[in-house]
Design an enzyme around this catalytic site. Structure first.
Site, PDB file in Angstrom:
ATOM      1  N   SER A  82       0.802  -1.414   0.046  1.00  0.00           N
ATOM      2  CA  SER A  82       0.147  -0.057  -0.044  1.00  0.00           C
ATOM      3  C   SER A  82       0.744   1.040   0.030  1.00  0.00           C
ATOM      4  O   SER A  82       0.322   2.361  -0.415  1.00  0.00           O
ATOM      5  CB  SER A  82      -0.941   0.046   1.291  1.00  0.00           C
ATOM      6  OG  SER A  82      -0.231   0.149   2.556  1.00  0.00           O
ATOM      7  N   GLY A  83       2.202   1.270   0.427  1.00  0.00           N
ATOM      8  CA  GLY A  83       3.006   2.490   0.672  1.00  0.00           C
ATOM      9  C   GLY A  83       3.090   2.996   1.975  1.00  0.00           C
ATOM     10  O   GLY A  83       3.881   3.889   2.030  1.00  0.00           O
ATOM     11  N   LYS A  84       2.922   1.958   2.745  1.00  0.00           N
ATOM     12  CA  LYS A  84       3.206   2.275   4.413  1.00  0.00           C
ATOM     13  C   LYS A  84       4.519   2.662   4.639  1.00  0.00           C
ATOM     14  O   LYS A  84       4.939   3.640   5.086  1.00  0.00           O
ATOM     15  CB  LYS A  84       2.680   1.252   5.321  1.00  0.00           C
ATOM     16  CG  LYS A  84       1.214   0.854   5.195  1.00  0.00           C
ATOM     17  CD  LYS A  84       1.006  -0.241   6.192  1.00  0.00           C
ATOM     18  CE  LYS A  84       1.720  -1.547   5.863  1.00  0.00           C
ATOM     19  NZ  LYS A  84       1.627  -2.174   4.727  1.00  0.00           N
ATOM     20  N   SER A 113      -0.705  -4.947  10.345  1.00  0.00           N
ATOM     21  CA  SER A 113      -1.670  -4.859  11.576  1.00  0.00           C
ATOM     22  C   SER A 113      -3.136  -5.254  11.215  1.00  0.00           C
ATOM     23  O   SER A 113      -3.918  -4.109  11.375  1.00  0.00           O
ATOM     24  CB  SER A 113      -1.287  -3.499  12.486  1.00  0.00           C
ATOM     25  OG  SER A 113      -1.600  -2.372  11.809  1.00  0.00           O
TER      26      SER A 113
END
Length: 636
Positions: free
Chosen positions: A477-479, A547
């Site tokens: 996602s790009g976290k 998470s």
């Protein structure tokens, strides 16, 4: 209204008042009927209600009509129809829920719980047994001791019921044969001794015919010389009477402060007796005082006993609030935060070891986690089975850890202070019932060490407000990209930061964990504890972890002071994240070579109220970082 009708209404009112006055001072026995399917539980209760004249004429007429409709022979009544009130139950011919009924005799009042006999409704049986003083275990004389007989006996004993009646029912269908009865009693005694039932009262009965139910002896069982069922129920010792002999305990439910001149502590007395002038200790504060008054709605009392709801006033202003326990000064209950407990799992969703649940014990509520069970109990064979989790109706033994010490007593000594329930934090559904066996010794040996430099002083030295920026989202996602940019920008602003990345943590701190739901929960718990310590040091902590579960993100939020946990949801559609799959993880998962991969064969629970939502399909990582920093420093 005519004079005659007025007189009739007045007489009825007088009769009701006389009835209530007659019964209000009688002792109350709560008991449960249990056993296998079709052992005659509902019929027995219907017979008790009928013989104690606790049904009205219109109910009796309806019962007779229903009996004819379902095909009962001749003029006989099917007493089970009196209890099986649910239409679905009548149509199926089974009892599927707990039905509570009240009746009374000249000597005692009774509340009886009719529990379902099917194994899949074990949780209903446990619910019915939780407040019972006695259990009536029914056995069909034609079938003898069955698996469900053993199951319910084990559960009743586990719940703490020590008064057991073995009611061998349907004796009329075996011609009231004495050897049949004695053989069943011998079989049951052999099993009962294995689970710790030292004594029980066997009674041959016929719920349908009424033998040995309300009068004894029945002419059909001249060989039986014991009491009838109702005679035994009228004379057995009440649990409340035994509780009065224990040390005084009253969990505080409410601090009653109607005005500045009155301050009382309200609750239900769990054990013992109390009088004005008694010395008491407040747990956990440890403060001592003396009882000044025992206040009730009907006036002050000279003495109160277990089972009564009262308000106590004390001679001193002491630290006491909801969740505290007012106890005998020289014999207070224990406190601990780690226990071994028996757990009856009541949810369709399996236990997830390490997940945080609400634990409610008496008037206390804390966060608790359950470790992987030591074993599951096969209640049919009493065998201890290896188990990684507990599923619906399973019974196991496991260690329970709470986030702060609670006041308790072992369940065998005090059901009110030893029994608890577990509640799912997200759905508020009750998922388990538990019974504390004992506290773990290590919980008594580990104490919090106070330090002189506070977390506020650490933060002041760094000239910043501590926070945890918790990035969550799918893999790809790009976290990590955005989190890294955020840290670089904060570094240039002379902010003290530290970045905890999911992949990096698994090389060291969490290298022993896999990717099952249980391991993911433990992964987040450990990271949460590390993030909390760093925040205590005044640092801005940046984390980048999938998470996937809301409950664990909430667990970390609960570790921190209000406002310090900032959830950043990096919201990227699955197809976009999969297209960015530089590591090839999605391809492996699609091919079945990578199990428990979030988004493919393991769920991701999106945040419902994240402080920050980043749509990576519409902005660049650099723009996303600016949004996050503006929010962070704006709060500061």
């Amino acid at each position: 209204m005519t004079d005659s009708s007025y007189r009739t209404d007045a007489l009825i009112a007088e009769d009701i008042e006389a009835y209530l006055e007659q019964h209000q001072n009688k002792g109350l026995l709560r008991f449960i009927t249990c056993g296998s399917v079709d052992d005659g539980k509902s019929t027995l209760i219907g017979r008790l209600l009928y013989d104690s004249k606790m049904i009205f004429e219109d109910q009796l007429a309806a019962l007779e009509a229903d009996s004819r409709r379902v095909g009962t022979q001749g003029e006989e009544i099917d007493f089970a129809l009196l209890v099986d009130g649910l239409a679905a139950e009548r149509e199926q011919g089974i009892t599927i829920d707990v039905a509570y009924r009240f009746f009374a005799t000249e000597k005692r009042k009774f509340i009886v719980a009719d529990t379902p006999g099917h194994e899949q409704y074990t949780r209903n049986m446990v619910t019915g047994a939780s407040t019972a003083d006695l259990a009536v275990i029914l056995i069909d004389a034609r079938k003898g001791v069955l698996t469900q007989t053993k199951r319910h006996s084990f559960l009743a004993h586990l719940i703490g019921i020590r008064n057991i009646v073995l009611a061998v029912n349907k004796m009329d269908l075996v011609d009231y044969d004495q050897p049949t009865f004695e053989h069943i009693v011998a079989d049951y005694r052999s099993f009962a001794s294995e689970i710790g039932i030292a004594d029980f009262t066997p009674i041959p009965i016929s719920g349908f015919r009424g033998d040995n139910i309300t009068t004894a002896p029945s002419a059909n069982t001249p060989w039986y010389e014991g009491p009838s069922l109702i005679e035994h129920l009228e004379t057995v010792e009440l649990k409340s009477a035994a509780a009065q002999d224990a040390s005084f305990r009253m969990p505080v439910q409410w601090v009653n402060r109607p005005n500045l001149d009155f301050r009382g502590f309200s609750g239900l007395i769990a054990a013992g007796t109390v009088k004005p002038g008694d010395a008491v200790r407040i747990v956990p504060s440890g403060k001592t005082s003396t009882v000044a008054r025992i206040v009730t709605a009907d006036g002050d009392l000279d003495e109160a006993v277990a089972g009564q709801a009262v308000t106590l006033t004390l001679d001193d202003e002491v630290d006491c609030s909801r969740g505290s326990v007012v106890a005998a000064k020289d014999d207070p209950p224990e406190r601990a935060d780690q226990f071994e407990a028996n757990i009856v799992w009541m949810s369709d969703e399996d236990l997830i070891p390490g997940r945080g649940y609400w634990l409610k014990l008496a008037t206390q509520q804390v966060t608790a986690t359950v470790a992987q069970p030591k074993y599951e109990i096969d209640v049919n064979t009493l065998e201890h089975l290896a188990a990684k989790t507990l599923s619906l109706n399973a019974i196991g033994v496991a260690e329970v850890t709470t986030d702060k010490p609670i006041t308790f007593e072992p369940y065998d000594e005090s059901a009110p202070l030893g029994g608890f329930i577990l509640i799912d934090k997200l759905t508020n559904a009750t998922v388990a019932a538990g019974m504390i066996n004992f506290s773990l010794r290590r919980s008594q040996n580990v104490h919090w060490q106070s330090v002189d430099i506070t977390r506020d002083q650490h933060a002041a030295l760094k000239n910043q407000k501590p926070a945890v920026l918790w990035f969550t989202g799918l893999s790809g996602s790009g976290k990590s990209t955005i989190a890294n940019i955020v840290e670089k920008k904060l570094y240039r602003m002379n902010r003290h930061t530290f970045l905890l990345d999911g992949d990096n943590i698994r090389h060291g701190l969490n290298k022993d964990l896999g990717f099952t739901d249980t391991d993911r929960i433990e992964n987040i718990r450990r990271v949460g504890e590390v993030a909390k310590l760093m925040a205590d040091a005044g640092t801005i902590v940046i984390t980048a972890f999938i998470s996937p579960f809301r409950a664990e993100r909430q667990m970390v939020r609960d570790m921190l002071p209000e406002g310090e946990f900032i959830e950043v949801f990096v919201d990227t559609p699955l197809e976009v994240a999969e297209a960015r799959d530089e590591k090839g993880l999605y391809a492996k998962a699609r091919a079945g070579n990578l199990k428990n991969f979030t988004g493919i064969d393991s769920p991701y629970e999106e945040p419902e109220n994240a402080e920050i939502r980043i749509d990576t399909t519409s902005i660049t990582p650099d723009e996303a970082a600016d949004i996050i920093i503006d929010r962070l420093l704006g709060d500061a």
